[in-house]
Design an enzyme around this catalytic site. Sequence first.
Site, PDB file in Angstrom:
ATOM      1  N   GLU A  51       0.808  -1.225   0.000  1.00  0.00           N
ATOM      2  CA  GLU A  51       0.000   0.000   0.000  1.00  0.00           C
ATOM      3  C   GLU A  51       0.838   1.271   0.000  1.00  0.00           C
ATOM      4  OE1 GLU A  51      -2.642   3.222   0.768  1.00  0.00           O
ATOM      5  OE2 GLU A  51      -0.917   2.711   1.993  1.00  0.00           O
ATOM      6  N   ASP A  52       1.950   1.249   0.720  1.00  0.00           N
ATOM      7  CA  ASP A  52       2.816   2.422   0.721  1.00  0.00           C
ATOM      8  C   ASP A  52       4.261   1.957   0.725  1.00  0.00           C
ATOM      9  OD1 ASP A  52       3.390   5.089   0.607  1.00  0.00           O
ATOM     10  OD2 ASP A  52       2.974   5.519   2.713  1.00  0.00           O
ATOM     11  N   HIS A 113      -0.492   0.698   7.152  1.00  0.00           N
ATOM     12  CA  HIS A 113      -1.091   1.537   6.118  1.00  0.00           C
ATOM     13  C   HIS A 113       0.013   2.452   5.578  1.00  0.00           C
ATOM     14  CE1 HIS A 113      -5.261   3.507   5.062  1.00  0.00           C
ATOM     15  NE2 HIS A 113      -4.469   3.419   4.016  1.00  0.00           N
ATOM     16  N   ILE A 115       3.362   4.870   5.491  1.00  0.00           N
ATOM     17  CA  ILE A 115       4.646   4.854   6.180  1.00  0.00           C
ATOM     18  C   ILE A 115       5.461   6.073   5.780  1.00  0.00           C
ATOM     19  CG2 ILE A 115       4.696   2.340   6.382  1.00  0.00           C
ATOM     20  CD1 ILE A 115       6.698   2.269   4.079  1.00  0.00           C
ATOM     21  N   HIS A 132      -3.390  -0.174  12.104  1.00  0.00           N
ATOM     22  CA  HIS A 132      -4.812  -0.273  12.440  1.00  0.00           C
ATOM     23  C   HIS A 132      -5.094  -1.551  13.238  1.00  0.00           C
ATOM     24  CE1 HIS A 132      -5.641   3.144   9.906  1.00  0.00           C
ATOM     25  NE2 HIS A 132      -5.141   2.536   8.840  1.00  0.00           N
ATOM     26  N   ASN A 166      -4.599   7.751   7.700  1.00  0.00           N
ATOM     27  CA  ASN A 166      -4.354   7.079   6.431  1.00  0.00           C
ATOM     28  C   ASN A 166      -2.872   7.111   6.078  1.00  0.00           C
ATOM     29  OD1 ASN A 166      -4.042   6.860   3.436  1.00  0.00           O
ATOM     30  ND2 ASN A 166      -6.260   6.616   3.473  1.00  0.00           N
ATOM     31  N   ASP A 167      -2.287   8.304   6.108  1.00  0.00           N
ATOM     32  CA  ASP A 167      -0.889   8.446   5.700  1.00  0.00           C
ATOM     33  C   ASP A 167      -0.216   9.491   6.576  1.00  0.00           C
ATOM     34  OD1 ASP A 167       1.394   7.941   4.225  1.00  0.00           O
ATOM     35  OD2 ASP A 167       0.845   9.250   2.573  1.00  0.00           O
ATOM     36  N   ASN A 222      -6.008  11.792   1.921  1.00  0.00           N
ATOM     37  CA  ASN A 222      -5.364  10.497   1.722  1.00  0.00           C
ATOM     38  C   ASN A 222      -3.848  10.598   1.844  1.00  0.00           C
ATOM     39  OD1 ASN A 222      -4.443   7.991   0.568  1.00  0.00           O
ATOM     40  ND2 ASN A 222      -6.442   7.724  -0.337  1.00  0.00           N
ATOM     41  N   ASP A 267      -3.937   8.855  -4.900  1.00  0.00           N
ATOM     42  CA  ASP A 267      -3.728   8.178  -3.618  1.00  0.00           C
ATOM     43  C   ASP A 267      -2.444   8.706  -2.967  1.00  0.00           C
ATOM     44  OD1 ASP A 267      -3.453   6.175  -1.518  1.00  0.00           O
ATOM     45  OD2 ASP A 267      -4.854   4.945  -2.635  1.00  0.00           O
ATOM     46  N   ASN A 268      -1.407   7.883  -2.866  1.00  0.00           N
ATOM     47  CA  ASN A 268      -0.190   8.297  -2.176  1.00  0.00           C
ATOM     48  C   ASN A 268       0.763   9.065  -3.092  1.00  0.00           C
ATOM     49  OD1 ASN A 268      -0.899   7.137   0.304  1.00  0.00           O
ATOM     50  ND2 ASN A 268      -0.136   5.139  -0.331  1.00  0.00           N
TER      51      ASN A 268
END
Length: 353
Positions: A51-52, A113, A115, A132, A166-167, A222, A267-268
Amino acid sequence: MARLVVLTVLGLGLFRDHWPSYLTRLNASREVKPVELPNCQLVKGIEAGSEDLEILPNGLAFISSGLKYPGLKSFEPDKPGKILLMDLNEEDPTVLELRIVGSEFNLSALNPHGISTFTDEDNTVYLLVVNHPDMKSTVEVFKFQEEEKSLLHLKTIRHKLLPNVNDIVAVGPEHFYATNDHYFVNSYLKSWELYLGLAWSYVVYYSPNEVRVVADGFDLANGINISPDGKYVYITELLAHKIHVYEKHANWTLTSLKSLVFNTLVDNISVDPVTGDLWVGCHPNGLKIFVYDPENPPASEVLQIQNILTEEPKVTQVYADNGTVLQGSTVASVYKGKLLIGTVFHKALYCEL
């Protein structure tokens, strides 16, 4: 309580009226045409998300894997998440799961999630991880032990202004900006907040001595990152399809400068430490992310944004796939002419540029 009353009234009276708007915010009608890159290969050892990710200047990449998030697909729902390490200096890099040491950390509850890393003056590398456990939100602070290939757990951070993180982007060993992607904590209320597009999510600055909201009014805040010179903070607003640029001040407050609008769910954000370019993992069609169909999987898209601070930033679609190869891209970052792309629950891809 006032916001709860408002939400109830809106939910009862406007459900049908908001369905077309909801589909528009999800970009539900968009399909992508493939944009390929040379010599791409799926990263061995990543099957349940990346995800990240964050790449250190020496080419070591940290990757968060195994996210379980309400409403999203998981290919390993009964396994804890992982923090992976990948050496991009290797000719054919693979991933290694980093051991987590520290007596107080519950490994079975790792659900990573976003980082971010911070390197101290003595070259100590701290890895901050949004976690989480039991679908709550914490920020875990680790010290990277390169020789041992391990993460030493130092601290768990909880705060009432960090309910739905989230981030994050680290600006110190225990200092960071964080996006909260929802205002409510209750899952039922969060679903209504998302559906109605209330735009109540927000960004927080956290330090051990001070915690405060520094930006708000987002339709799902986000990704977040910072410019190489530390003067500007970039925030993605997923369901408004926007990237916001803020000026960072000496007292850690933020002032809005500009926003860019895209035909995709951003998103990221990764920032090239040399050029300052933004690399963004995107969801061309958000409906396919929230309603997963293996026969019609979510697509992937990577954008490069050059000269974002100028009046005419250059936006390039660097990579796009209809889900045949890579599903649900969330992040992309570059190192020495190579591009590493992560996904919310699927695989990871490593390509030459």
